[in-house]
Design a protein around this motif. Structure first.
Motif, PDB file in Angstrom:
ATOM      1  N   TYR A 311     -18.424  59.171  76.300  1.00 53.84           N
ATOM      2  CA  TYR A 311     -18.391  58.819  77.709  1.00 53.84           C
ATOM      3  C   TYR A 311     -19.732  58.178  78.055  1.00 53.84           C
ATOM      4  CZ  TYR A 311     -14.442  62.015  77.629  1.00 53.84           C
ATOM      5  OH  TYR A 311     -13.256  62.636  77.319  1.00 53.84           O
ATOM      6  N   CYS A 312     -19.693  56.945  78.496  1.00 58.20           N
ATOM      7  CA  CYS A 312     -20.921  56.194  78.728  1.00 58.20           C
ATOM      8  C   CYS A 312     -20.874  55.532  80.097  1.00 58.20           C
ATOM      9  CB  CYS A 312     -21.118  55.141  77.645  1.00 58.20           C
ATOM     10  SG  CYS A 312     -22.683  54.252  77.749  1.00 58.20           S
ATOM     11  N   ARG A 313     -21.962  55.726  80.858  1.00 54.99           N
ATOM     12  CA  ARG A 313     -22.058  55.125  82.187  1.00 54.99           C
ATOM     13  C   ARG A 313     -23.328  54.305  82.275  1.00 54.99           C
ATOM     14  NH1 ARG A 313     -23.447  56.990  87.938  1.00 54.99           N
ATOM     15  NH2 ARG A 313     -24.599  58.684  86.965  1.00 54.99           N
ATOM     16  N   PHE A 314     -23.190  53.055  82.702  1.00 53.42           N
ATOM     17  CA  PHE A 314     -24.325  52.166  82.918  1.00 53.42           C
ATOM     18  C   PHE A 314     -24.552  52.034  84.424  1.00 53.42           C
ATOM     19  CE2 PHE A 314     -22.470  51.026  78.886  1.00 53.42           C
ATOM     20  CZ  PHE A 314     -23.536  50.734  78.069  1.00 53.42           C
ATOM     21  N   VAL A 315     -25.785  52.185  84.849  1.00 53.80           N
ATOM     22  CA  VAL A 315     -26.142  52.006  86.260  1.00 53.80           C
ATOM     23  C   VAL A 315     -27.229  50.945  86.328  1.00 53.80           C
ATOM     24  CG1 VAL A 315     -26.927  53.102  88.384  1.00 53.80           C
ATOM     25  CG2 VAL A 315     -25.628  54.428  86.702  1.00 53.80           C
ATOM     26  N   VAL A 316     -27.007  49.894  87.099  1.00 51.21           N
ATOM     27  CA  VAL A 316     -27.966  48.802  87.250  1.00 51.21           C
ATOM     28  C   VAL A 316     -28.233  48.586  88.731  1.00 51.21           C
ATOM     29  CG1 VAL A 316     -27.283  47.677  85.097  1.00 51.21           C
ATOM     30  CG2 VAL A 316     -26.115  47.079  87.222  1.00 51.21           C
ATOM     31  N   SER A 317     -29.285  47.824  89.017  1.00 55.74           N
ATOM     32  CA  SER A 317     -29.642  47.591  90.415  1.00 55.74           C
ATOM     33  C   SER A 317     -29.227  46.216  90.912  1.00 55.74           C
ATOM     34  CB  SER A 317     -31.159  47.754  90.589  1.00 55.74           C
ATOM     35  OG  SER A 317     -31.860  46.863  89.737  1.00 55.74           O
ATOM     36  N   ASP A 318     -28.762  45.356  90.010  1.00 55.05           N
ATOM     37  CA  ASP A 318     -28.410  43.980  90.365  1.00 55.05           C
ATOM     38  C   ASP A 318     -26.922  43.745  90.128  1.00 55.05           C
ATOM     39  OD1 ASP A 318     -28.058  41.230  90.616  1.00 55.05           O
ATOM     40  OD2 ASP A 318     -29.977  40.741  89.685  1.00 55.05           O
ATOM     41  N   PRO A 319     -26.161  43.363  91.160  1.00 55.48           N
ATOM     42  CA  PRO A 319     -24.726  43.103  90.975  1.00 55.48           C
ATOM     43  C   PRO A 319     -24.439  42.038  89.926  1.00 55.48           C
ATOM     44  CG  PRO A 319     -25.259  43.261  93.314  1.00 55.48           C
ATOM     45  CD  PRO A 319     -26.566  43.245  92.582  1.00 55.48           C
ATOM     46  N   GLU A 320     -25.301  41.031  89.786  1.00 56.18           N
ATOM     47  CA  GLU A 320     -25.091  39.998  88.774  1.00 56.18           C
ATOM     48  C   GLU A 320     -25.210  40.576  87.367  1.00 56.18           C
ATOM     49  OE1 GLU A 320     -27.533  36.600  89.350  1.00 56.18           O
ATOM     50  OE2 GLU A 320     -26.793  36.177  91.380  1.00 56.18           O
ATOM     51  N   VAL A 321     -26.152  41.478  87.178  1.00 57.54           N
ATOM     52  CA  VAL A 321     -26.281  42.145  85.883  1.00 57.54           C
ATOM     53  C   VAL A 321     -25.049  42.998  85.615  1.00 57.54           C
ATOM     54  CG1 VAL A 321     -27.633  43.805  84.553  1.00 57.54           C
ATOM     55  CG2 VAL A 321     -28.794  42.129  85.991  1.00 57.54           C
ATOM     56  N   SER A 322     -24.543  43.650  86.649  1.00 58.88           N
ATOM     57  CA  SER A 322     -23.333  44.448  86.505  1.00 58.88           C
ATOM     58  C   SER A 322     -22.159  43.589  86.043  1.00 58.88           C
ATOM     59  CB  SER A 322     -23.000  45.125  87.841  1.00 58.88           C
ATOM     60  OG  SER A 322     -21.773  45.818  87.773  1.00 58.88           O
ATOM     61  N   ALA A 323     -22.017  42.415  86.643  1.00 53.82           N
ATOM     62  CA  ALA A 323     -20.928  41.517  86.253  1.00 53.82           C
ATOM     63  C   ALA A 323     -21.100  41.050  84.815  1.00 53.82           C
ATOM     64  CB  ALA A 323     -20.886  40.321  87.203  1.00 53.82           C
ATOM     65  N   PHE A 324     -22.343  40.790  84.400  1.00 53.88           N
ATOM     66  CA  PHE A 324     -22.614  40.359  83.032  1.00 53.88           C
ATOM     67  C   PHE A 324     -22.251  41.450  82.027  1.00 53.88           C
ATOM     68  CE2 PHE A 324     -25.551  40.241  79.418  1.00 53.88           C
ATOM     69  CZ  PHE A 324     -25.264  38.990  78.893  1.00 53.88           C
ATOM     70  N   LEU A 325     -22.643  42.688  82.321  1.00 55.79           N
ATOM     71  CA  LEU A 325     -22.339  43.789  81.418  1.00 55.79           C
ATOM     72  C   LEU A 325     -20.841  44.058  81.352  1.00 55.79           C
ATOM     73  CD1 LEU A 325     -25.173  46.349  82.286  1.00 55.79           C
ATOM     74  CD2 LEU A 325     -24.986  44.909  80.261  1.00 55.79           C
ATOM     75  N   ASP A 326     -20.188  43.916  82.490  1.00 53.54           N
ATOM     76  CA  ASP A 326     -18.750  44.169  82.533  1.00 53.54           C
ATOM     77  C   ASP A 326     -17.989  43.234  81.592  1.00 53.54           C
ATOM     78  OD1 ASP A 326     -16.497  45.610  83.766  1.00 53.54           O
ATOM     79  OD2 ASP A 326     -15.976  43.635  84.561  1.00 53.54           O
ATOM     80  N   LYS A 327     -18.461  41.999  81.462  1.00 49.84           N
ATOM     81  CA  LYS A 327     -17.811  41.054  80.554  1.00 49.84           C
ATOM     82  C   LYS A 327     -17.949  41.473  79.098  1.00 49.84           C
ATOM     83  CE  LYS A 327     -18.468  37.026  83.590  1.00 49.84           C
ATOM     84  NZ  LYS A 327     -19.126  35.700  83.739  1.00 49.84           N
ATOM     85  N   GLY A 328     -18.988  42.225  78.785  1.00 50.64           N
ATOM     86  CA  GLY A 328     -19.196  42.652  77.412  1.00 50.64           C
ATOM     87  C   GLY A 328     -18.512  43.957  77.052  1.00 50.64           C
ATOM     88  N   PHE A 329     -17.911  44.640  78.031  1.00 55.98           N
ATOM     89  CA  PHE A 329     -17.266  45.921  77.767  1.00 55.98           C
ATOM     90  C   PHE A 329     -16.121  45.822  76.757  1.00 55.98           C
ATOM     91  CE2 PHE A 329     -20.076  48.118  79.996  1.00 55.98           C
ATOM     92  CZ  PHE A 329     -19.711  49.011  80.991  1.00 55.98           C
ATOM     93  N   PRO A 330     -15.231  44.816  76.853  1.00 56.11           N
ATOM     94  CA  PRO A 330     -14.134  44.748  75.878  1.00 56.11           C
ATOM     95  C   PRO A 330     -14.626  44.720  74.436  1.00 56.11           C
ATOM     96  CG  PRO A 330     -13.682  43.304  77.729  1.00 56.11           C
ATOM     97  CD  PRO A 330     -15.086  43.787  77.903  1.00 56.11           C
ATOM     98  N   GLU A 331     -15.687  43.933  74.160  1.00 52.87           N
ATOM     99  CA  GLU A 331     -16.209  43.862  72.792  1.00 52.87           C
ATOM    100  C   GLU A 331     -16.810  45.196  72.371  1.00 52.87           C
ATOM    101  OE1 GLU A 331     -19.496  41.321  70.169  1.00 52.87           O
ATOM    102  OE2 GLU A 331     -19.046  40.761  72.248  1.00 52.87           O
ATOM    103  N   LEU A 332     -17.518  45.872  73.289  1.00 52.81           N
ATOM    104  CA  LEU A 332     -18.100  47.170  72.967  1.00 52.81           C
ATOM    105  C   LEU A 332     -17.008  48.202  72.713  1.00 52.81           C
ATOM    106  CD1 LEU A 332     -20.514  49.051  72.687  1.00 52.81           C
ATOM    107  CD2 LEU A 332     -20.542  49.308  75.177  1.00 52.81           C
ATOM    108  N   LEU A 333     -15.983  48.184  73.539  1.00 59.19           N
ATOM    109  CA  LEU A 333     -14.868  49.109  73.333  1.00 59.19           C
ATOM    110  C   LEU A 333     -14.198  48.881  71.995  1.00 59.19           C
ATOM    111  CD1 LEU A 333     -13.262  49.039  76.901  1.00 59.19           C
ATOM    112  CD2 LEU A 333     -14.262  51.045  75.787  1.00 59.19           C
ATOM    113  N   GLU A 334     -14.025  47.609  71.620  1.00 58.02           N
ATOM    114  CA  GLU A 334     -13.393  47.282  70.338  1.00 58.02           C
ATOM    115  C   GLU A 334     -14.217  47.811  69.167  1.00 58.02           C
ATOM    116  OE1 GLU A 334     -11.841  43.341  67.839  1.00 58.02           O
ATOM    117  OE2 GLU A 334     -12.664  43.144  69.865  1.00 58.02           O
TER     118      GLU A 334
END
Length: 375
Positions: A311-334
């Motif tokens: 179980y992993c939770r990422f917390v960031v302060s910038d919405p743009e960084v959040s959107a960038f990380l969200d795009k990488g989640f599928p590859e990390l999950l795989e």
């Protein structure tokens, strides 16, 4: 009933995971909403039934939840699972310990200022022994860098932790017990706390303070203040760990590390839970990192591993960084699935101050027993 699982053993008073049965709409918890929860029944030390908006939910927690306990929760994330954060009650934190704990935060360590002053002092006409110690400090700080193209190996991690200063006294004790006192001077040059104390003492002995050739005062006093902050941060974390009461398997680290070209102190909490008899899913490891990325800003990463579940939770302060990380989640999950794990990832946005305050909350829980000691 729906099931709620804690985010991790060390965040059990702040965050809980919510798993909804297949096909059920989790609209009960809109993102950002603050809702009230009440403990209906305490089942055992780790389980209780909590009511939210008239729904009775099964809660798993490392913290004992007494009957009729009430609290306010904020919805931190809704995908891929719902995360609720328990908000502290007003006045629940003893104010007498908060300023001391806040002084330990890495956010108060002015590393840019320290390096500027260090560079200035290295070019000045200080006594030879002080210049030698300054060079030793430069060398030691350089050892906390890593190859950005490669992952940290276990030996590198061990070296960084060992030389961080948190274990200085234990290292000295080991040399004394093995009759190797002649190696203590060498140990000092390889330990951040030992070297900072040595340099601070040498600078304090400079009297009167000399002036720079161009008649600008040498910023020795400012440099001493920076060294004192580092020393107090290390000592404070040592005290917290020695007197940690509620969770003996929890350790707080203050680790010096170069992140790209940025030197900083990374705050990390490690929690080792103990297996419970008769439970195959008990035990596990929890990690919490608080650091600042050069281009992303402050980042908090929380990981809990139990068996094959991650179980992993990422917390960031910038919405743009959040959107960038969200795009990488599928590859990390795989990748995690390919390694045989069962990953659950989530992402949320919070202000820098909010993340730092959360970290204070973790230390305040452990520091509650230190009030008499500090006074």
């Amino acid at each position: 009933m729906n099931q709620i699982h804690t985010a991790s053993s060390f965040l059990s008073t702040k965050a809980i995971w919510v798993e909804f049965p297949s096909g059920e709409d989790p609209s009960l918890f809109p993102l950002g909403e603050v809702l009230e929860g009440r403990v209906i029944k305490q089942i055992d030390d780790r389980h209780a039934v909590v009511q939210f908006k008239g729904h009775d939910l099964l809660v798993e927690s490392d913290l004992s939840l007494p009957n009729e306990m009430r609290g306010s929760f904020r919805v931190e994330a809704t995908h891929p699972c719902v995360i609720l954060k328990l908000l502290p009650e007003e006045g629940a934190i003893d104010p007498s310990i908060h300023p001391w704990l806040k002084s330990l935060s890495s956010s108060n360590l002015r590393m840019d200022h320290l390096f500027e002053t260090l560079s200035f002092l290295r070019g000045d006409t200080l006594p030879p022994q002080v210049r030698d110690t300054l060079e030793q400090l430069v060398t030691l700080l350089g050892l906390f860098s890593t190859d950005p193209s490669a992952s940290l190996d276990p030996k590198q991690i061990q070296r960084i932790v060992t030389q961080s200063g948190l274990f200085f006294e234990n290292r000295v004790k080991g040399l004394i017990e093995t009759h190797k006192e002649d190696q203590i001077d060498q140990l000092v040059t390889e330990d951040l706390k030992g070297l900072v104390m040595k340099l601070r003492a040498q600078l304090s002995s400079l009297s009167p303070l000399k002036n720079h050739p161009d008649h600008h005062p040498i910023p020795v006093l400012d440099f001493q203040k920076d060294l004192e902050q580092i020393l107090q941060g290390i000592k404070g974390h040592q005290i917290i760990n020695i007197h940690s009461s509620d969770h003996p398997g929890r350790i707080f680290f203050l680790l010096p590390l170069w992140v790209q070209n940025d030197f900083q102190f990374i705050e990390m909490s490690l929690s080792l839970s103990h297996p419970e008899a008769g439970r195959s899913d008990s035990g596990g490891i929890s990690l919490l990192f608080l650091l600042r990325m050069p281009e992303w800003g402050r980042l908090c990463v929380e990981v809990r591993m139990r068996g094959k579940g991650i179980y992993c939770r990422f917390v960031v302060s910038d919405p743009e960084v959040s959107a960038f990380l969200d795009k990488g989640f599928p590859e990390l999950l795989e990748k995690l699935n390919g390694m045989g794990f069962q990953p659950h990832l989530s992402l949320s946005v919070e202000t820098d101050e909010g993340m730092v305050q959360d970290w204070f909350g973790e230390m305040e829980r452990e520091g509650a027993s230190l009030l008499d000691l500090i006074v």
